[in-house]
Design a protein around this motif. Structure first.
Motif, PDB file in Angstrom:
ATOM      1  N   ALA A  47      -3.040  -5.167   7.145  1.00  0.00           N
ATOM      2  CA  ALA A  47      -4.195  -5.564   6.186  1.00  0.00           C
ATOM      3  C   ALA A  47      -4.035  -7.021   5.911  1.00  0.00           C
ATOM      4  CB  ALA A  47      -3.953  -4.795   4.846  1.00  0.00           C
ATOM      5  N   LYS A  48      -5.289  -7.579   5.613  1.00  0.00           N
ATOM      6  CA  LYS A  48      -5.549  -8.976   5.165  1.00  0.00           C
ATOM      7  C   LYS A  48      -4.590  -9.086   3.931  1.00  0.00           C
ATOM      8  CE  LYS A  48      -8.775 -12.502   4.371  1.00  0.00           C
ATOM      9  NZ  LYS A  48     -10.218 -13.130   4.178  1.00  0.00           N
ATOM     10  N   PRO A  49      -3.833 -10.395   3.953  1.00  0.00           N
ATOM     11  CA  PRO A  49      -2.998 -10.343   2.522  1.00  0.00           C
ATOM     12  C   PRO A  49      -3.858 -10.496   1.484  1.00  0.00           C
ATOM     13  CG  PRO A  49      -2.172 -11.705   4.430  1.00  0.00           C
ATOM     14  CD  PRO A  49      -3.285 -10.991   4.842  1.00  0.00           C
ATOM     15  N   HIS A  50      -3.515  -9.687   0.398  1.00  0.00           N
ATOM     16  CA  HIS A  50      -4.479  -9.722  -0.764  1.00  0.00           C
ATOM     17  C   HIS A  50      -3.418  -9.409  -2.026  1.00  0.00           C
ATOM     18  CE1 HIS A  50      -4.387  -5.579   0.624  1.00  0.00           C
ATOM     19  NE2 HIS A  50      -4.522  -5.257  -0.702  1.00  0.00           N
ATOM     20  N   ARG A  51      -4.065  -9.812  -3.212  1.00  0.00           N
ATOM     21  CA  ARG A  51      -3.247  -9.570  -4.672  1.00  0.00           C
ATOM     22  C   ARG A  51      -3.535  -8.016  -4.792  1.00  0.00           C
ATOM     23  NH1 ARG A  51      -2.440 -13.887  -8.184  1.00  0.00           N
ATOM     24  NH2 ARG A  51      -3.038 -16.107  -7.058  1.00  0.00           N
ATOM     25  N   PHE A  52      -2.161  -7.531  -4.924  1.00  0.00           N
ATOM     26  CA  PHE A  52      -2.126  -6.084  -5.430  1.00  0.00           C
ATOM     27  C   PHE A  52      -2.813  -5.552  -6.755  1.00  0.00           C
ATOM     28  CE2 PHE A  52       1.431  -4.170  -2.571  1.00  0.00           C
ATOM     29  CZ  PHE A  52       0.780  -4.701  -1.294  1.00  0.00           C
ATOM     30  N   LEU A  53      -2.696  -6.830  -7.731  1.00  0.00           N
ATOM     31  CA  LEU A  53      -3.124  -6.325  -9.029  1.00  0.00           C
ATOM     32  C   LEU A  53      -4.472  -6.776  -9.373  1.00  0.00           C
ATOM     33  CD1 LEU A  53       0.320  -7.170 -11.095  1.00  0.00           C
ATOM     34  CD2 LEU A  53      -0.467  -5.003 -10.211  1.00  0.00           C
ATOM     35  N   ALA A  54      -5.116  -7.116  -8.279  1.00  0.00           N
ATOM     36  CA  ALA A  54      -6.553  -7.405  -8.518  1.00  0.00           C
ATOM     37  C   ALA A  54      -7.525  -6.112  -8.381  1.00  0.00           C
ATOM     38  CB  ALA A  54      -7.151  -8.502  -7.294  1.00  0.00           C
TER      39      ALA A  54
ATOM     40  N   GLU B  41       7.744  -3.359 -17.155  1.00  0.00           N
ATOM     41  CA  GLU B  41       7.627  -5.010 -17.092  1.00  0.00           C
ATOM     42  C   GLU B  41       8.586  -5.467 -15.992  1.00  0.00           C
ATOM     43  OE1 GLU B  41       6.141  -7.014 -18.792  1.00  0.00           O
ATOM     44  OE2 GLU B  41       5.321  -5.472 -20.354  1.00  0.00           O
ATOM     45  N   LYS B  42       9.594  -4.958 -15.391  1.00  0.00           N
ATOM     46  CA  LYS B  42      10.510  -5.408 -14.431  1.00  0.00           C
ATOM     47  C   LYS B  42       9.745  -5.153 -12.822  1.00  0.00           C
ATOM     48  CE  LYS B  42      13.916  -3.247 -12.813  1.00  0.00           C
ATOM     49  NZ  LYS B  42      15.133  -2.358 -12.619  1.00  0.00           N
ATOM     50  N   LEU B  43       9.112  -3.933 -12.918  1.00  0.00           N
ATOM     51  CA  LEU B  43       8.277  -3.685 -11.866  1.00  0.00           C
ATOM     52  C   LEU B  43       6.822  -4.606 -11.670  1.00  0.00           C
ATOM     53  CD1 LEU B  43       8.128  -1.349  -9.229  1.00  0.00           C
ATOM     54  CD2 LEU B  43       6.271  -0.562 -10.354  1.00  0.00           C
ATOM     55  N   LYS B  44       6.486  -4.922 -12.986  1.00  0.00           N
ATOM     56  CA  LYS B  44       5.225  -5.650 -12.870  1.00  0.00           C
ATOM     57  C   LYS B  44       5.569  -7.098 -12.450  1.00  0.00           C
ATOM     58  CE  LYS B  44       1.550  -7.652 -16.029  1.00  0.00           C
ATOM     59  NZ  LYS B  44       1.279  -7.585 -17.476  1.00  0.00           N
ATOM     60  N   ALA B  45       6.737  -7.860 -12.950  1.00  0.00           N
ATOM     61  CA  ALA B  45       7.216  -9.038 -12.622  1.00  0.00           C
ATOM     62  C   ALA B  45       7.276  -9.299 -11.195  1.00  0.00           C
ATOM     63  CB  ALA B  45       8.466  -9.445 -13.535  1.00  0.00           C
ATOM     64  N   GLN B  46       7.951  -8.184 -10.440  1.00  0.00           N
ATOM     65  CA  GLN B  46       7.962  -8.377  -9.016  1.00  0.00           C
ATOM     66  C   GLN B  46       6.823  -8.364  -8.183  1.00  0.00           C
ATOM     67  OE1 GLN B  46      12.030  -5.986  -7.722  1.00  0.00           O
ATOM     68  NE2 GLN B  46      11.122  -5.279  -9.615  1.00  0.00           N
ATOM     69  N   ILE B  47       5.753  -7.709  -8.633  1.00  0.00           N
ATOM     70  CA  ILE B  47       4.459  -7.574  -8.148  1.00  0.00           C
ATOM     71  C   ILE B  47       3.761  -8.845  -8.197  1.00  0.00           C
ATOM     72  CG2 ILE B  47       2.430  -6.480  -7.828  1.00  0.00           C
ATOM     73  CD1 ILE B  47       3.806  -3.925  -8.645  1.00  0.00           C
ATOM     74  N   VAL B  48       3.855  -9.440  -9.676  1.00  0.00           N
ATOM     75  CA  VAL B  48       3.138 -10.661 -10.014  1.00  0.00           C
ATOM     76  C   VAL B  48       3.640 -11.735  -9.229  1.00  0.00           C
ATOM     77  CG1 VAL B  48       2.624 -12.378 -11.864  1.00  0.00           C
ATOM     78  CG2 VAL B  48       2.425  -9.845 -12.447  1.00  0.00           C
ATOM     79  N   ALA B  49       5.069 -11.931  -8.915  1.00  0.00           N
ATOM     80  CA  ALA B  49       5.590 -12.662  -8.093  1.00  0.00           C
ATOM     81  C   ALA B  49       5.190 -12.788  -6.676  1.00  0.00           C
ATOM     82  CB  ALA B  49       7.312 -12.752  -8.376  1.00  0.00           C
ATOM     83  N   ARG B  50       5.191 -11.643  -6.182  1.00  0.00           N
ATOM     84  CA  ARG B  50       4.565 -11.429  -4.725  1.00  0.00           C
ATOM     85  C   ARG B  50       3.185 -11.858  -4.711  1.00  0.00           C
ATOM     86  NH1 ARG B  50       0.129  -8.913  -2.280  1.00  0.00           N
ATOM     87  NH2 ARG B  50       0.694  -8.128  -0.338  1.00  0.00           N
TER      88      ARG B  50
ATOM     89  N   SER C 171       1.809 -14.080  -6.457  1.00  0.00           N
ATOM     90  CA  SER C 171       1.557 -15.479  -6.552  1.00  0.00           C
ATOM     91  C   SER C 171       1.546 -16.306  -5.244  1.00  0.00           C
ATOM     92  CB  SER C 171       2.784 -15.959  -7.578  1.00  0.00           C
ATOM     93  OG  SER C 171       3.905 -16.096  -7.251  1.00  0.00           O
ATOM     94  N   GLN C 172       2.056 -15.565  -4.244  1.00  0.00           N
ATOM     95  CA  GLN C 172       2.301 -16.115  -2.878  1.00  0.00           C
ATOM     96  C   GLN C 172       1.128 -15.827  -2.088  1.00  0.00           C
ATOM     97  OE1 GLN C 172       5.749 -17.603  -1.774  1.00  0.00           O
ATOM     98  NE2 GLN C 172       5.496 -17.826  -3.931  1.00  0.00           N
ATOM     99  N   ILE C 173       0.094 -15.369  -2.411  1.00  0.00           N
ATOM    100  CA  ILE C 173      -0.886 -14.743  -1.443  1.00  0.00           C
ATOM    101  C   ILE C 173      -1.942 -16.162  -1.127  1.00  0.00           C
ATOM    102  CG2 ILE C 173      -2.978 -13.514  -1.350  1.00  0.00           C
ATOM    103  CD1 ILE C 173      -0.316 -11.973  -0.771  1.00  0.00           C
ATOM    104  N   ASP C 174      -2.073 -16.960  -2.196  1.00  0.00           N
ATOM    105  CA  ASP C 174      -3.310 -17.834  -1.699  1.00  0.00           C
ATOM    106  C   ASP C 174      -3.283 -18.955  -0.985  1.00  0.00           C
ATOM    107  OD1 ASP C 174      -4.617 -16.256  -3.807  1.00  0.00           O
ATOM    108  OD2 ASP C 174      -4.211 -17.859  -5.514  1.00  0.00           O
ATOM    109  N   ASN C 175      -1.948 -19.017  -0.447  1.00  0.00           N
ATOM    110  CA  ASN C 175      -1.574 -20.053   0.564  1.00  0.00           C
ATOM    111  C   ASN C 175      -1.063 -19.443   1.886  1.00  0.00           C
ATOM    112  OD1 ASN C 175      -1.727 -22.808  -0.744  1.00  0.00           O
ATOM    113  ND2 ASN C 175      -0.452 -21.815  -2.110  1.00  0.00           N
ATOM    114  N   PRO C 176      -1.287 -20.219   2.914  1.00  0.00           N
ATOM    115  CA  PRO C 176      -0.692 -19.650   4.211  1.00  0.00           C
ATOM    116  C   PRO C 176       0.855 -19.830   4.402  1.00  0.00           C
ATOM    117  CG  PRO C 176      -1.831 -21.612   4.654  1.00  0.00           C
ATOM    118  CD  PRO C 176      -2.247 -21.383   3.094  1.00  0.00           C
ATOM    119  N   PHE C 177       1.194 -20.659   3.279  1.00  0.00           N
ATOM    120  CA  PHE C 177       2.739 -20.877   3.230  1.00  0.00           C
ATOM    121  C   PHE C 177       3.272 -19.975   2.228  1.00  0.00           C
ATOM    122  CE2 PHE C 177       0.155 -24.698   3.610  1.00  0.00           C
ATOM    123  CZ  PHE C 177       0.492 -24.872   5.006  1.00  0.00           C
ATOM    124  N   THR C 178       4.636 -19.411   2.612  1.00  0.00           N
ATOM    125  CA  THR C 178       5.197 -18.669   1.441  1.00  0.00           C
ATOM    126  C   THR C 178       6.778 -18.606   1.519  1.00  0.00           C
ATOM    127  OG1 THR C 178       5.558 -16.393   0.718  1.00  0.00           O
ATOM    128  CG2 THR C 178       5.090 -16.725   3.001  1.00  0.00           C
TER     129      THR C 178
END
Length: 550
Positions: A460-467, A419-428, A430-437
């Motif tokens: 690589a082009k920024p993308h969601r890891f959990l997709a 759960e701790k690892l997942k939360a960190q990847i999910v947070a990361r 969440s920043q992908i869809d904007n050019p701002f971060t």
């Protein structure tokens, strides 16, 4: 007993460079080496062949604005010279920057050396403009990688061998430097039995005789100590990096044993900055090893998420490719010897490269078309990387994060909470869809993609890891891998060695890694990368051209 002008101990790149220069001026040279003839070129043969060059046509074609002044600022900010012993290392650093920004490229090019057109960006720093790191890309990859870097110097040496000016004596292990009234006058040691082992593999140490050679000068170019983990631990800077790891893998063959350092000291030479060293944090165990405990370094792009052994994300500047020693210190502070990259197949394909000539057959073949086919058009990673993914014991591949963490825990001692690892990847993610971060690593990724070399081949082009469409997920257990000594025998700009009283030792010279690549440590505390081969070439050339050497 043979007599010549100069005896060179070590047939690596520094020794070959010096020998070629000496013979060009008509001096008679004997090169001795404890390894068989097939090991000519030493550790440089196994390298990726990268060179630190400044303000080159390759840089300018890629839109990179570099200068001697910017490179010197970067070097000094990284070196952080702070000791009285740093007088000569600083002089060597300044001289190397002059060389890298001036004569180095045209001189090497005149010997036939060429470089791939895309300049790489290594050791990016990630802190302040006056601190550690390369402000711009300076990684010039030689056509033919390590063997292509050695080849021009080997050709010159073999031409002088044919002309009778250079003699090669393999399986000759130096055990003593001969002295007379404080001057070094020759070498003695043992003749080892022939060995037909392939390059890089451990060879026998069976003694079949002894030898003694005399000369006006002796030049030590025997390399570092990265193949001797006991010596590495002995000089480990515990005050700066913490306790040395209990488990290390080796980035160099066993013959890189450091034995000539103590032998040179016994003859009066002074070693400085022995506690400065350069070991990598991104090592994987070679599934098809050549030398004992063989490790391969991953050359990462900026996108992999980096976690410590317990699943905590490393904080900036501890990001892939940014600050090696800060990351090493951070990893060891956890009390564990390993860390983890987590990525997707898309990141693996674009960003994961393996260091070493044997791991890059397309670059070794000197074919830009092969590079395009293998690294751009192919949907998979390069063949060597895919082989590690399939066979390497440090790799975990999974379709889901649950499966990935289970594999990581199986290999890493059940230290990671899902759960701790997942939360960190999910947070990361969440920043992908904007050019701002506000995520520093994502900022670095966007900055990297502003450079067309990185956008084309290394980021690589920024993308969601959990997709799921971006999968599978991949985790790589990273080991500490030994590599380079940054300190060594103190020398002047001719490569002549000082004694403990600050006086030059008559007849004793050093070049390459055994001299800290110049002066006893021209990197200071940190390397800007691709400065190891360049340092061997530069320091070997300096010694070979010195009026005082013979």
């Amino acid at each position: 007993m043979d007599m010549c002008d100069v005896i060179i101990v070590g047939a690596g790149l520094a020794g070959l460079t010096a020998a070629a220069e000496l013979a060009d001026s008509g001096k008679k040279v004997i090169i001795i080496d404890q390894e068989p003839a097939g090991s000519l070129g030493g550790q440089a043969f196994w390298s990726l062949g990268g060179l630190f060059l400044v303000d080159t046509p390759e840089q300018r074609r890629m839109g990179i604005r570099d200068s001697r002044e910017l490179a010197l600022n970067d070097w000094m900010g990284s070196a952080q010279f702070d000791r009285k012993e740093d007088f000569w290392p600083r002089k060597w650093a300044e001289a190397y920057i002059d060389f890298a920004a001036g004569e180095m490229r045209p001189w090497l090019r005149a010997m036939g050396m060429r470089w791939f057109p895309i300049v790489g960006w290594a050791e990016r720093g990630g802190s302040f403009a006056d601190g550690h790191g390369n402000s711009v890309p300076r990684f010039h990859l030689t056509l033919g990688v390590g063997p292509g870097t050695v080849a021009p110097f080997e050709r010159r040496v073999r031409a002088h061998v044919a002309a009778g000016l250079i003699e090669l004596k393999f399986r000759h292990r130096c055990s003593s430097l001969l002295t007379d009234n404080g001057a070094v006058t020759g070498v003695s040691g043992e003749v080892l039995a022939d060995d037909s082992s392939a390059r890089g593999r451990s060879t026998n140490r069976d003694i079949i005789g002894d030898f003694e050679l005399r000369a006006s000068s002796v030049l030590v170019t025997s390399g570092g100590l990265g193949g001797n983990s006991d010596l590495v631990r002995k000089v480990w800077p515990r005050d700066r990096l913490g306790e040395p790891p209990q488990q290390m893998i080796s980035g160099v063959p066993a013959h890189v044993d450091g034995r000539m350092i103590a032998i040179a000291e016994a003859a009066g030479g002074r070693v400085i900055n022995a506690d400065r060293m350069w070991h990598y944090t991104e090592g994987v165990k070679n599934w098809n090893p050549i030398w004992p405990n063989h490790g391969i370094r991953i050359l990462p792009g900026p996108s992999s998420m980096w976690f410590d052994a317990t699943g905590n994300r490393l904080k900036p500047p501890c990001m892939p490719g940014f600050d090696t020693l800060s990351t090493l210190r951070e990893i060891l502070s956890t009390g564990h010897d390993h860390s983890w990259f987590v990525m997707t197949q898309k990141v693996l394909k674009k960003e994961v490269a393996l260091s070493g000539s044997e791991q890059n057959p397309d670059f070794a073949a000197k074919s830009w078309l092969q590079v395009i086919r293998h690294r751009l058009i192919n949907k998979q990673a390069t063949t060597p990387v895919e082989a590690f993914k399939q066979h390497g014991e440090d790799f975990v591949v999974a379709d889901t994060l649950e499966e990935l963490v289970a594999g990581m825990n199986q290999k890493g001692g059940n230290l990671i909470d899902f759960e701790k690892l997942k939360a960190q990847i999910v947070a990361r993610d969440s920043q992908i869809d904007n050019p701002f971060t506000k995520d520093a690593q994502l900022m670095a990724m966007h900055a990297a993609r502003n450079y067309r070399g990185d956008r084309l081949m290394r980021t690589a082009k920024p993308h969601r890891f959990l997709a799921r469409a971006n999968g599978p997920l991949i985790a790589i257990r990273l080991n500490i891998i030994t590599r380079k000594s940054l300190g060594g025998l103190e020398t002047d700009l001719n490569g002549q060695v000082f004694n403990a009283q600050g006086e030059l030792v008559p007849g004793l010279f050093a070049a390459g890694e055994v001299s800290g690549f110049g002066g006893g440590g021209y990197h200071g505390y940190n390397a800007l990368e691709r400065t190891f081969l360049g340092g061997c070439i530069f320091s070997g050339r300096q010694a070979g051209r010195a009026d005082s050497i013979a």
